[in-house]
Write a protein that holds these residues in place. Structure first.
Motif, mmCIF file in Angstrom:
data_model
loop_
_atom_site.group_PDB
_atom_site.id
_atom_site.type_symbol
_atom_site.label_atom_id
_atom_site.label_comp_id
_atom_site.label_asym_id
_atom_site.label_seq_id
_atom_site.Cartn_x
_atom_site.Cartn_y
_atom_site.Cartn_z
ATOM 1 N N LEU A 145 0.824 -1.207 0.000
ATOM 2 C CA LEU A 145 0.000 0.000 0.000
ATOM 3 C C LEU A 145 0.860 1.261 0.000
ATOM 4 O O LEU A 145 1.954 1.285 0.587
ATOM 5 N N SER A 146 0.317 2.305 -0.611
ATOM 6 C CA SER A 146 1.005 3.595 -0.618
ATOM 7 C C SER A 146 0.787 4.363 0.677
ATOM 8 O O SER A 146 1.596 5.217 1.050
ATOM 9 N N ASP A 147 -0.318 4.051 1.375
ATOM 10 C CA ASP A 147 -0.709 4.778 2.589
ATOM 11 C C ASP A 147 -1.403 3.827 3.547
ATOM 12 O O ASP A 147 -1.795 2.716 3.160
ATOM 13 N N PRO A 148 -1.594 4.259 4.798
ATOM 14 C CA PRO A 148 -2.380 3.428 5.711
ATOM 15 C C PRO A 148 -3.801 3.243 5.186
ATOM 16 O O PRO A 148 -4.307 4.049 4.402
ATOM 17 N N VAL A 149 -4.450 2.176 5.610
ATOM 18 C CA VAL A 149 -5.839 1.940 5.212
ATOM 19 C C VAL A 149 -6.716 3.077 5.750
ATOM 20 O O VAL A 149 -6.664 3.394 6.943
ATOM 21 N N PRO A 150 -7.527 3.724 4.907
ATOM 22 C CA PRO A 150 -8.343 4.859 5.344
ATOM 23 C C PRO A 150 -9.654 4.422 5.986
ATOM 24 O O PRO A 150 -10.756 4.663 5.464
ATOM 25 N N TRP A 151 -9.555 3.771 7.135
ATOM 26 C CA TRP A 151 -10.749 3.274 7.812
ATOM 27 C C TRP A 151 -11.731 4.406 8.104
ATOM 28 O O TRP A 151 -11.321 5.508 8.478
ATOM 29 N N ALA A 152 -13.029 4.107 7.950
ATOM 30 C CA ALA A 152 -14.057 5.118 8.219
ATOM 31 C C ALA A 152 -13.999 5.576 9.669
ATOM 32 O O ALA A 152 -14.217 6.755 9.970
ATOM 33 N N ASP A 153 -13.717 4.670 10.582
ATOM 34 C CA ASP A 153 -13.472 5.022 11.980
ATOM 35 C C ASP A 153 -11.952 5.053 12.160
ATOM 36 O O ASP A 153 -11.297 4.012 12.147
ATOM 37 N N PRO A 154 -11.361 6.226 12.320
ATOM 38 C CA PRO A 154 -9.892 6.331 12.400
ATOM 39 C C PRO A 154 -9.276 5.506 13.520
ATOM 40 O O PRO A 154 -8.091 5.154 13.445
ATOM 41 N N GLU A 155 -10.050 5.191 14.566
ATOM 42 C CA GLU A 155 -9.525 4.393 15.668
ATOM 43 C C GLU A 155 -9.070 3.013 15.202
ATOM 44 O O GLU A 155 -8.174 2.408 15.801
ATOM 45 N N VAL A 156 -9.663 2.514 14.123
ATOM 46 C CA VAL A 156 -9.326 1.168 13.637
ATOM 47 C C VAL A 156 -7.871 1.103 13.185
ATOM 48 O O VAL A 156 -7.253 0.031 13.191
ATOM 49 N N ARG A 157 -7.271 2.230 12.820
ATOM 50 C CA ARG A 157 -5.858 2.238 12.418
ATOM 51 C C ARG A 157 -4.942 1.790 13.546
ATOM 52 O O ARG A 157 -3.815 1.368 13.295
ATOM 53 N N ARG A 158 -5.419 1.868 14.771
ATOM 54 C CA ARG A 158 -4.595 1.519 15.927
ATOM 55 C C ARG A 158 -4.671 0.034 16.270
ATOM 56 O O ARG A 158 -3.998 -0.418 17.194
ATOM 57 N N ALA A 159 -5.498 -0.726 15.539
ATOM 58 C CA ALA A 159 -5.685 -2.151 15.838
ATOM 59 C C ALA A 159 -4.704 -2.996 15.039
ATOM 60 O O ALA A 159 -4.516 -2.782 13.840
ATOM 61 N N GLY A 160 -4.112 -3.986 15.687
ATOM 62 C CA GLY A 160 -3.251 -4.911 14.968
ATOM 63 C C GLY A 160 -4.047 -5.837 14.069
ATOM 64 O O GLY A 160 -3.585 -6.233 13.001
ATOM 65 N N THR A 161 -5.255 -6.183 14.504
ATOM 66 C CA THR A 161 -6.120 -7.103 13.775
ATOM 67 C C THR A 161 -7.483 -6.459 13.578
ATOM 68 O O THR A 161 -7.990 -5.777 14.477
#
Length: 482
Positions: free
Chosen positions: A294-310
């Protein structure tokens, strides 16, 4: 040629655990691996683009911090782990997500009306996580050393493993979060065995977290191999074993292969009735895997999900269950359950600066030739609008590809045997010592034997301890500490 004490076939977590244990007991041991690198389900490779390091099979390792074998081996002193504060997330449509933090209190607070129910479900198990690990990590026929913990687990299994699994919940979030973990089992839902798998994993999420090895899962294999070789062991790569005649003479043979693989390799060295049982050993559904650069982090609709390992994708409890039950009936669902790991959010060594890797798989019927890249991308895009625009490259494997990569994964079954309740008891046969075959000196140490699937090393450890007792007359447990 001097006879060896022991030979190990297969360098997955169980084969390496058996090799380490036997070498630590002072025995001469050689390990044979068909691939050019060790690891089995613990391999890391550049699957998409140069500099993007993907886990070929396992990616996140809840059992690395709770397995009795790994705790004796002191794996945390040998491998650096990133342990996300947020163990797993479960997005729902509409932009909100369930968040399972290592901090149980924080998770409870976020669940609102169902927080108290979540606390009552997990707090007693979290407090007794080591006892729970010992119960789940041995033969189910052995009398539990911790009967109170066993009773508490059974009580929760009866609730969450049956039709009343929604009873007591007032919102959709907590049931969805539970189902996302239960679906790791690759079984239809609800089901007792799926609840057993899920409750143990979800307890680990709040007890010690779901760790990600720095540099990838290969680090665990390398740590085990280094200890084995430091204690006199020898590893032979590129050696495909088709029969006992392909192996040097030894007093004990340890097989980190599928039950059917053992029947094929050992052949007439095993009694006919036992061999027939191995050949009837049932395998479950497969997986189709997709890795992303990926070129960037996954743009999760809930930004908190970026902090999850799974991240577990599939939506509400009923939708995840529908998807898993379709697979159990031999069909593919348009909106499948997808299991996602985003290791580069915590380990920048996994990708070039500013770039990311993403690991994902979904369940499919055994031996399915279906490439599920499009379905996986659609599910991620559903909860992360704009995800498609971040994709630089993909690498896809079908269930057939998974078996070609590792013959132990029959039909793409990464559990090396269906993990239903009956086959967890009969793994591979009903026995207090299921690792020991009726033929002297031959042992099964793979996930086809108790306690079953997972990167925990316990099948190999138990098999090695059985071999030490029955083949070598050694009753003391070797020290595994560095």
């Amino acid at each position: 040629m001097t006879q060896l004490d022991a030979v190990v076939v297969g360098s997955g977590p169980n084969g390496l655990a058996a090799a380490v244990t036997l070498a630590r007991a002072g025995l001469s041991v050689e390990l044979f691996e068909r691939n050019a690198t060790i690891g089995g389900g613990m391999r890391t490779s550049e699957l998409t683009l140069p500099g993007f390091h993907h886990d070929v099979c396992s990616a996140v390792h809840p059992l690395a911090l709770t397995s009795p074998f790994f705790r004796r081996f002191q794996l945390e002193r040998r491998v650096r782990f990133h342990v996300p504060e947020l163990s797993y997330a479960h997005p729902l449509d509409g932009g909100r997500a369930g968040l399972a933090f290592r901090d149980l209190d924080r998770t409870v607070d976020l669940l609102g009306v169902d927080g108290g129910r979540w606390r009552s479900l997990f707090a007693p198990l979290v407090e007794e996580v080591d006892a729970l690990a010992r119960i789940s990590g041995s033969s189910p026929l052995r009398m539990p050393r911790h009967p109170v913990t066993a009773f508490r687990l059974a009580e929760r299994l009866l609730w969450q493993g049956g039709p009343a699994w929604n009873a007591g919940f007032r919102d959709e979030m907590a049931p969805a979060m539970l189902t996302g973990v239960f679906a790791h089992s690759t079984l239809s839902l609800p089901r007792l065995a799926a609840a057993a798998t899920g409750l143990v994993l979800a307890t680990d999420a709040h007890a010690r977290g779901w760790p990600i090895p720095a540099g990838g899962s290969q680090a665990i294999a390398d740590a085990l191999a280094a200890d084995f070789e430091a204690n006199g062991g020898r590893i032979v790569l590129g050696a495909e074993i088709r029969s006992l005649g392909d192996l040097p003479s030894a007093r004990a043979y340890m097989f980190d292969v599928s039950a059917r693989g053992l029947a094929r390799i050992a052949g007439d060295a095993l009694p006919g009735r036992y061999r027939a049982r191995l050949e009837r050993f049932r395998h479950g559904n497969g997986i189709a895997k997709v890795d992303f650069a990926l070129s960037d982090p996954v743009p999760w609709a809930d930004p908190e999900v970026r902090r999850a390992g799974t991240v577990h994708l599939g939506g509400r409890r009923s939708a995840v269950a529908r998807s898993e039950n379709a697979v159990a009936r031999g069909r593919l669902d348009d909106r499948p359950y997808v299991l996602v790991s985003q290791p580069s959010a915590f380990d920048p060594s996994r990708a070039p600066a500013g770039r990311h890797v993403l690991w994902a798989y979904t369940h499919v019927p055994a031996r399915s030739p279906a490439d599920r890249t499009e379905a996986v991308v659609a599910q991620i895009e559903r909860f992360a609008p704009g995800f498609k625009d971040t994709i630089l490259a993909t690498a896809s494997r079908t269930a057939d590809d998974i078996e070609r990569y590792n013959p132990n994964y029959v039909g793409g079954d990464i559990a090396t045997g269906k993990a239903g309740l009956l086959q967890l008891v009969r793994r591979p046969v009903v026995s207090l010592d299921p690792w020991r075959t009726p033929s002297a000196g031959i042992y099964l140490c793979s996930a086809s034997a108790s306690p079953g699937p997972g990167v925990h090393g316990l099948g190999g450890w138990h098999a090695a301890l059985s071999a030490l007792r029955h083949t070598f007359g050694i009753t003391s447990t070797p020290s595994l500490a560095p």
